[in-house]
Each structure stands twice: as C-alpha cells, then as structure tokens.
Design a protein around this motif. Structure first.
Motif, PDB file in Angstrom:
ATOM      1  N   ASP A  78       0.876  -1.189   0.131  1.00 52.37           N
ATOM      2  CA  ASP A  78       0.048   0.023  -0.063  1.00 52.37           C
ATOM      3  C   ASP A  78       0.821   1.443  -0.019  1.00 52.37           C
ATOM      4  O   ASP A  78       1.851   1.159  -0.057  1.00 52.37           O
ATOM      5  N   ARG A  79       0.146   2.558   0.041  1.00 47.18           N
ATOM      6  CA  ARG A  79       1.061   3.545  -0.102  1.00 47.18           C
ATOM      7  C   ARG A  79       1.937   4.064   1.027  1.00 47.18           C
ATOM      8  O   ARG A  79       2.913   4.815   1.072  1.00 47.18           O
ATOM      9  N   ASP A  80       1.797   3.295   2.106  1.00 49.50           N
ATOM     10  CA  ASP A  80       2.418   3.272   3.390  1.00 49.50           C
ATOM     11  C   ASP A  80       3.663   2.250   3.471  1.00 49.50           C
ATOM     12  O   ASP A  80       4.370   2.320   4.523  1.00 49.50           O
ATOM     13  N   GLY A  81       3.645   1.442   2.521  1.00 50.41           N
ATOM     14  CA  GLY A  81       4.650   0.182   2.469  1.00 50.41           C
ATOM     15  C   GLY A  81       4.192  -1.055   2.978  1.00 50.41           C
ATOM     16  O   GLY A  81       4.838  -1.952   3.123  1.00 50.41           O
ATOM     17  N   ALA A  82       2.823  -1.248   3.691  1.00 52.85           N
ATOM     18  CA  ALA A  82       2.617  -2.562   4.185  1.00 52.85           C
ATOM     19  C   ALA A  82       2.237  -3.391   2.929  1.00 52.85           C
ATOM     20  O   ALA A  82       1.492  -3.078   2.114  1.00 52.85           O
ATOM     21  N   VAL A  83       2.680  -4.796   3.159  1.00 52.01           N
ATOM     22  CA  VAL A  83       2.780  -5.526   1.926  1.00 52.01           C
ATOM     23  C   VAL A  83       1.377  -6.541   2.221  1.00 52.01           C
ATOM     24  O   VAL A  83       1.036  -7.009   3.128  1.00 52.01           O
ATOM     25  N   PHE A  84       0.941  -6.897   1.046  1.00 52.44           N
ATOM     26  CA  PHE A  84      -0.566  -7.747   1.092  1.00 52.44           C
ATOM     27  C   PHE A  84      -0.469  -8.451  -0.323  1.00 52.44           C
ATOM     28  O   PHE A  84      -0.018  -8.072  -1.155  1.00 52.44           O
ATOM     29  N   GLY A  85      -1.421  -9.730  -0.343  1.00 47.63           N
ATOM     30  CA  GLY A  85      -1.438 -10.372  -1.578  1.00 47.63           C
ATOM     31  C   GLY A  85      -2.852 -10.280  -1.935  1.00 47.63           C
ATOM     32  O   GLY A  85      -3.858  -9.814  -1.352  1.00 47.63           O
ATOM     33  N   LEU A  86      -3.209 -10.524  -3.328  1.00 43.94           N
ATOM     34  CA  LEU A  86      -4.532 -10.644  -3.875  1.00 43.94           C
ATOM     35  C   LEU A  86      -4.639 -11.790  -4.582  1.00 43.94           C
ATOM     36  O   LEU A  86      -3.617 -12.573  -4.846  1.00 43.94           O
ATOM     37  N   TRP A  87      -5.835 -12.564  -4.606  1.00 41.52           N
ATOM     38  CA  TRP A  87      -5.885 -14.014  -4.955  1.00 41.52           C
ATOM     39  C   TRP A  87      -7.326 -13.936  -5.790  1.00 41.52           C
ATOM     40  O   TRP A  87      -8.437 -13.439  -5.105  1.00 41.52           O
ATOM     41  N   GLN A  88      -7.228 -14.304  -7.130  1.00 36.69           N
ATOM     42  CA  GLN A  88      -8.325 -14.557  -7.803  1.00 36.69           C
ATOM     43  C   GLN A  88      -8.496 -15.872  -8.021  1.00 36.69           C
ATOM     44  O   GLN A  88      -7.614 -16.488  -8.656  1.00 36.69           O
ATOM     45  N   GLY A  89      -9.686 -16.604  -7.733  1.00 37.53           N
ATOM     46  CA  GLY A  89      -9.771 -18.125  -7.917  1.00 37.53           C
ATOM     47  C   GLY A  89     -10.564 -18.837  -6.562  1.00 37.53           C
ATOM     48  O   GLY A  89     -10.956 -18.151  -5.613  1.00 37.53           O
ATOM     49  N   GLN A  90     -10.633 -20.114  -6.701  1.00 32.72           N
ATOM     50  CA  GLN A  90     -10.986 -20.766  -5.502  1.00 32.72           C
ATOM     51  C   GLN A  90     -10.054 -20.846  -4.279  1.00 32.72           C
ATOM     52  O   GLN A  90      -8.917 -20.822  -4.576  1.00 32.72           O
ATOM     53  N   THR A  91     -10.497 -20.987  -3.229  1.00 29.13           N
ATOM     54  CA  THR A  91      -9.797 -20.921  -1.962  1.00 29.13           C
ATOM     55  C   THR A  91     -10.210 -22.217  -1.219  1.00 29.13           C
ATOM     56  O   THR A  91     -11.035 -23.113  -1.348  1.00 29.13           O
ATOM     57  N   LEU A  92      -9.330 -22.472   0.030  1.00 25.96           N
ATOM     58  CA  LEU A  92      -9.362 -23.569   0.793  1.00 25.96           C
ATOM     59  C   LEU A  92     -10.631 -23.085   1.813  1.00 25.96           C
ATOM     60  O   LEU A  92     -10.938 -21.997   1.820  1.00 25.96           O
ATOM     61  N   SER A  93     -11.378 -24.119   2.389  1.00 28.34           N
ATOM     62  CA  SER A  93     -12.317 -23.874   3.387  1.00 28.34           C
ATOM     63  C   SER A  93     -11.584 -23.173   4.740  1.00 28.34           C
ATOM     64  O   SER A  93     -11.035 -23.922   5.436  1.00 28.34           O
ATOM     65  N   TRP A  94     -11.545 -21.895   4.637  1.00 28.94           N
ATOM     66  CA  TRP A  94     -10.697 -21.243   5.739  1.00 28.94           C
ATOM     67  C   TRP A  94     -11.303 -19.898   5.735  1.00 28.94           C
ATOM     68  O   TRP A  94     -11.900 -19.319   4.911  1.00 28.94           O
ATOM     69  N   ALA A  95     -11.369 -19.453   7.172  1.00 25.46           N
ATOM     70  CA  ALA A  95     -11.856 -18.136   7.242  1.00 25.46           C
ATOM     71  C   ALA A  95     -11.192 -17.479   8.806  1.00 25.46           C
ATOM     72  O   ALA A  95     -10.930 -18.294   9.664  1.00 25.46           O
ATOM     73  N   VAL A  96     -10.982 -16.181   8.656  1.00 21.38           N
ATOM     74  CA  VAL A  96     -10.472 -15.543   9.946  1.00 21.38           C
ATOM     75  C   VAL A  96     -11.640 -15.750  11.017  1.00 21.38           C
ATOM     76  O   VAL A  96     -12.814 -15.553  10.835  1.00 21.38           O
ATOM     77  N   GLY A  97     -10.827 -15.977  12.283  1.00 21.35           N
ATOM     78  CA  GLY A  97     -11.840 -16.299  13.402  1.00 21.35           C
ATOM     79  C   GLY A  97     -12.471 -17.732  13.592  1.00 21.35           C
ATOM     80  O   GLY A  97     -13.282 -18.023  14.185  1.00 21.35           O
ATOM     81  N   ASN A  98     -12.264 -18.569  12.562  1.00 20.37           N
ATOM     82  CA  ASN A  98     -12.577 -20.045  12.459  1.00 20.37           C
ATOM     83  C   ASN A  98     -11.569 -20.817  13.081  1.00 20.37           C
ATOM     84  O   ASN A  98     -10.551 -21.113  12.105  1.00 20.37           O
ATOM     85  N   GLY A  99     -11.719 -21.439  13.948  1.00 20.59           N
ATOM     86  CA  GLY A  99     -10.930 -22.721  14.409  1.00 20.59           C
ATOM     87  C   GLY A  99      -9.250 -22.199  14.688  1.00 20.59           C
ATOM     88  O   GLY A  99      -9.319 -21.023  15.213  1.00 20.59           O
ATOM     89  N   SER A 100      -8.389 -22.780  14.258  1.00 20.47           N
ATOM     90  CA  SER A 100      -7.034 -22.545  14.147  1.00 20.47           C
ATOM     91  C   SER A 100      -6.430 -21.599  13.480  1.00 20.47           C
ATOM     92  O   SER A 100      -5.294 -20.829  13.507  1.00 20.47           O
ATOM     93  N   ALA A 101      -7.172 -20.943  12.374  1.00 15.30           N
ATOM     94  CA  ALA A 101      -6.930 -19.755  11.673  1.00 15.30           C
ATOM     95  C   ALA A 101      -6.696 -18.649  12.317  1.00 15.30           C
ATOM     96  O   ALA A 101      -7.111 -18.643  13.542  1.00 15.30           O
ATOM     97  N   PRO A 102      -6.106 -17.748  11.805  1.00 12.45           N
ATOM     98  CA  PRO A 102      -5.947 -16.497  12.632  1.00 12.45           C
ATOM     99  C   PRO A 102      -7.168 -15.882  13.285  1.00 12.45           C
ATOM    100  O   PRO A 102      -8.030 -16.045  12.605  1.00 12.45           O
ATOM    101  N   SER A 103      -6.813 -15.522  14.486  1.00 15.62           N
ATOM    102  CA  SER A 103      -8.100 -14.864  15.096  1.00 15.62           C
ATOM    103  C   SER A 103      -8.543 -13.368  14.203  1.00 15.62           C
ATOM    104  O   SER A 103      -9.560 -13.165  14.291  1.00 15.62           O
TER     105      SER A 103
END
Length: 263
Positions: free
Chosen positions: A114-139
């Motif tokens: 981003d404009r301040d230098g924080a790095v992130f990714g983009l993904w276009q397509g199917q994903t795993l069964s995963w969600a923030v706040g779900n199980g052992s995925a990131p809180s």
C-alpha cells in the motif's frame, strides 16, 4: 496460497495468510515446535507448504524467490474478482505491485504494497475452506500504519470494502480505529497514529497476524527455545486475555492470544 479449493471467498475478504521466508525447512521446524503445526505440500512445488492444525489448513509457508523483493513477513491475501483489475487500481492510487499478477495453478495472484509500504496479496480463484476467526486460523488481522483513515480509503477503493454490493465487507470508524467486518465477524482492524509517525517506531507499517493459542507461557517458552524472540515481554496481559508478540528466527513477526476476541 492454495491454487485450488472447494469455495470462493467473497470479494475483499481475507482468504489466506502466508509467511514468505528464506529457509522453508527451518520455518517449518520452528512453527511445528511453537504452534504444533504439521505440514503438507501445497501443490505449488517443493518450495511451498500448507500448515495444518487439527487436520485443518491454517496458513501457508513458502520460500522467498531471489527475484521477489519482499521482506520476511506474514502477509494476508484478499479475495478479488480480477487480480489484474485490482492491481491496476493499486497502481492508479500511488501504491506498488511487487509481483504479478501471474497465473498460480487455476487462479491468479499478486503481491502489492500500500502507499505506506504494508505488503499484502491478491487472490483470484477458488480458496481452501478457511476463514478469519474460524478454528486455528488467525483470530484477526491488524494493519499497523501511520494513518488508519487514509489506509481505509485506499483498501476500500481497491478491494471494494463498504461498496454496499452483496458480500462486500462492512467498514466502521471507531475511536481512531477502522474495523472491517465480514457479516458479524471482525476480520481486520486498521490502526495508526499521526501521518508522520508509525504507532511503534520499531515496527514498520505492516499487516500483523494474530494466532489463537491456549497456553501463552508454553508457547512463548517454546518460541525462545526454538530460536525466536518474544517482544516486548512475556506474557502481556490485556483485558481480552493474554497476548505475546513473537519474532521467528528469520524475522517473521506475529502475535499469539488466548482470547478469540483480540480486538
């Protein structure tokens, strides 16, 4: 990130987190010792693996390619309809696309800052069964930046937050913090001080990942024994439970928390 999976994440929602590191086997050993993760091949070659907890996908760990000019760090990916169009919007707003967009399995991916230098990714397509706040995925995911309001405008414009379209993330501005929600689940927080100073002078603007744990003392002791460091102290008690900031031997920074509601 996984090239294939059973679901399609809503646009703009965090859909995965990945650690890009210099030494993949060493990173696997560290996170296995600290968080109890097991690993399986990720389908993208020997330089990428998927971490599992209770047989469920938690995160990806990949080896940095020499041509990828990105720092060792945990990085979130956000689901988009078109990686190419989103990358163009990022460039239009004065930010950086460091890698891609490029074909990855059946999808397309890019790494941006981003404009301040924080790095992130983009993904276009199917994903795993995963969600923030779900199980052992990131809180939760937290952007630590210089100007949270400006960052919120940037991410809303490139990821479609607060667009009022079906499935888009909601955004609220609360007490100098920006909270991002997917339905009832808070999936990200954007926090920052004045434009000219980062919240912590020792931490550059970055996306930060929180992982849930049950025993802070056990986890932090294991991190130190495996060659990591705990910053600034162990443990830190907060109103929402206990948290500790850990840096792995290669410099990857993350937080562990005993509370599912870290924000």
């Amino acid at each position: 990130m996984s090239a294939t999976g059973p679901t399609a994440a809503a646009r703009g929602v965090p859909c995965w987190v990945t650690l890009m590191t210099h030494d993949l086997p060493a990173a696997q050993d560290f996170y296995a010792a600290v968080l109890g993760w097991r690993f399986r091949p990720g389908g993208l070659g020997v330089e990428f693996s998927i971490a599992l907890a209770d047989r469920q996908p938690v995160a990806g760990i990949g080896a940095l390619l020499p041509s990828w000019q990105v720092a060792v760090a945990w990085m979130p990916y956000f689901a988009v309809d078109s990686a190419d169009e989103t990358a163009a919007r990022i460039l239009e707003r004065g930010a950086t696309v460091a890698v891609g967009p490029l074909a990855v399995g059946d999808g397309r991916a890019a790494i941006a800052a981003d404009r301040d230098g924080a790095v992130f990714g983009l993904w276009q397509g199917q994903t795993l069964s995963w969600a923030v706040g779900n199980g052992s995925a990131p809180s939760c995911l937290e952007l630590r930046t210089r100007d949270a309001f400006d960052a919120a405008i940037f991410y809303a414009e490139v990821l479609g937050w607060a667009s009022k379209e079906p499935g888009s993330c909601d955004v609220t501005y609360e007490h100098d913090e920006v909270m991002v929600r997917d339905g009832d689940q808070t999936v990200a927080a954007l926090r920052g001080g004045g434009v000219e100073a980062a919240p912590d002078p020792h931490i550059r603007p970055r996306w930060h990942v929180y992982f849930p744990v049950e025993d802070i003392e056990k986890v932090t002791a294991a991190a130190v024994a495996a060659g990591g460091t705990v910053t600034p102290v162990t443990p830190t008690t907060v109103s929402t439970g206990c948290q500790a900031v850990i840096r792995d031997p290669d410099g990857g920074l993350f937080t562990v928390s005993t509370s599912p509601d870290v924000l």
